[in-house]
Design an enzyme around this catalytic site. Structure first.
Site, mmCIF file in Angstrom:
data_model
loop_
_atom_site.group_PDB
_atom_site.id
_atom_site.type_symbol
_atom_site.label_atom_id
_atom_site.label_comp_id
_atom_site.label_asym_id
_atom_site.label_seq_id
_atom_site.Cartn_x
_atom_site.Cartn_y
_atom_site.Cartn_z
ATOM 1 N N VAL A 28 0.862 -1.188 0.000
ATOM 2 C CA VAL A 28 0.000 0.000 0.000
ATOM 3 C C VAL A 28 0.894 1.232 0.000
ATOM 4 O O VAL A 28 1.665 1.448 0.931
ATOM 5 C CB VAL A 28 -0.929 0.025 1.226
ATOM 6 C CG1 VAL A 28 -1.778 1.293 1.227
ATOM 7 C CG2 VAL A 28 -1.810 -1.218 1.253
ATOM 8 N N CYS A 29 0.793 2.041 -1.049
ATOM 9 C CA CYS A 29 1.587 3.270 -1.139
ATOM 10 C C CYS A 29 0.749 4.440 -0.653
ATOM 11 O O CYS A 29 -0.256 4.801 -1.267
ATOM 12 C CB CYS A 29 2.020 3.513 -2.585
ATOM 13 S SG CYS A 29 3.351 2.447 -3.125
ATOM 14 N N LEU A 30 1.176 5.029 0.460
ATOM 15 C CA LEU A 30 0.435 6.131 1.066
ATOM 16 C C LEU A 30 1.418 6.963 1.886
ATOM 17 O O LEU A 30 2.199 6.417 2.671
ATOM 18 C CB LEU A 30 -0.681 5.578 1.962
ATOM 19 C CG LEU A 30 -1.643 6.582 2.589
ATOM 20 C CD1 LEU A 30 -2.499 7.259 1.522
ATOM 21 C CD2 LEU A 30 -2.533 5.885 3.617
#
Length: 369
Positions: free
Chosen positions: A192-194
């Site tokens: 998850v890229c955040l």
């Protein structure tokens, strides 16, 4: 991320949830939530066409044992409606025991139980969470895809580990991708890229801030900033194309691909629901099957993905673009497969509904993407 600022102006249903955690005057912004109303967490819910709210009403499926009167739907005593009763009694936040299929089960860390209190009290109505009695460092959450997005009516699961050093470091989050990448920020391997997780570049105020950032912020950020109406513009370098003819055309094409992947996600989730969420998965798709198929019908007729919502159409792109012929052809095969899964759940009249999508029956061997 630059696109976060764009999204905050676009997502008019998102607002800041501000609470007083200590009973004093120090207010903490927990994040953006998608509904203004709250309901009692941990209590049985009544079910509504719009989601999981204070007065939820399950859709009427004709002979499925659900009867409607004056807009209020009640469940009859038919044995098939045990599915809906279990859905109604499914708590939004609960403590469970079985950790066996959790992605981080072999990791060990620690998390303050204050996070549990925040989540139990302030979860948006379209997010459900389970924490574990013997492993307070683990958490599992599911986010229901919002109307007006290519993720509508889907269930998106995330496993969370609160690592050693938390809350001075952000939690680790794994998306149940099933090998499918349906968003620039959600990889097929579960990454998850955040910015808030420090897994994506961002300004200082977008990154994890010890003592301020919370798990609730992470969940509502995934819901509002990742699972949004136009995920194409989450791609690096694409935010500047928003509003341009070329950019909007590519966004529509991306949404078509995303919706197909969302349907595939629905199918594998139905076949193998994550532990402790089995009743929610069955009840959710049982109650929303006709809405999902109605959306597919609208898209087959040319409506843009995400523009068909309960109660009518919503303009996402005012350019008047229609769904592509390739998308319509691909959709036919997946609709047939999805109907098979819905019927196994006991949903009635699916064949009658899809017969209006095309004049002649198609087999499950339809054309795939």
């Amino acid at each position: 991320m630059k696109y976060i600022k764009f999204l905050m102006s676009e997502l008019v249903t998102i607002f800041h949830d501000v609470i007083d955690l200590e009973g004093d005057d120090d207010l903490v912004v927990l994040g953006e939530t998608s509904h203004k109303s709250k309901r009692n967490k941990g209590k049985a819910v009544e079910t509504n066409h719009g989601g999981y709210g204070d007065h939820q009403v399950v859709p009427s499926f004709g002979k499925s044992g659900i009867q409607s009167s004056n807009g209020l739907t009640t469940i009859t005593d038919g044995p098939e409606n045990e599915t809906l009763r279990k859905l109604q009694s499914f708590k939004q936040f609960d403590i469970v025991v079985d950790t066996s299929d959790h992605h981080f089960v072999n990791n060990n860390a620690f998390v303050p139980q204050d996070e549990w209190k925040i989540l139990e009290k302030h979860l948006p109505e379209t997010i459900f969470v389970r924490v574990f009695e013997s492993r307070i460092d683990l958490l599992r959450a599911v986010i229901i895809g919002a109307e007006g997005t290519p993720y509508h009516d889907g269930l998106f699961f995330f496993d969370v580990l609160f690592p050693i050093g938390y809350p001075n470091v952000p939690p680790q989050v794994h998306y149940h991708a099933g090998g499918l990448r349906l968003n620039p920020n959600l990889y097929g391997n579960g990454k998850v890229c955040l910015s808030l997780l420090n897994t994506w570049p961002g300004n200082v105020n977008e990154m994890w801030t010890p003592g301020v950032s919370t798990m609730l912020q992470v969940l509502v950020s995934i819901q509002g900033l990742i699972l949004n109406a136009k995920p194409y513009f989450n791609e690096p370098g694409c935010a500047s194309k928003s509003g341009t003819q070329n950019g909007e055309a590519k966004s529509l094409k991306y949404n078509e691909k995303t919706f197909i992947l969302s349907l595939r996600t629905m199918m594998y989730t139905i076949k193998k629901p994550p532990r402790n969420f089995e009743e929610l998965v069955v009840g959710h798709f049982y109650s929303r099957a006709h809405d999902i198929l109605a959306s597919c019908k609208a898209y087959m007729e040319g409506v843009q993905v995400g523009c068909f919502v309960k109660g009518g159409l919503r303009d996402v792109d005012k350019g008047g673009q229609k769904c592509s012929d390739k998308f319509k052809a691909d959709l036919v095969g997946y609709v047939n497969l999805l109907v098979q899964d819905f019927e196994k759940l006991g949903v009635k009249d699916c064949q009658k509904l899809i017969s209006t999508i095309y004049p002649k029956p198609h087999t499950a061997g339809g054309k795939f993407a």
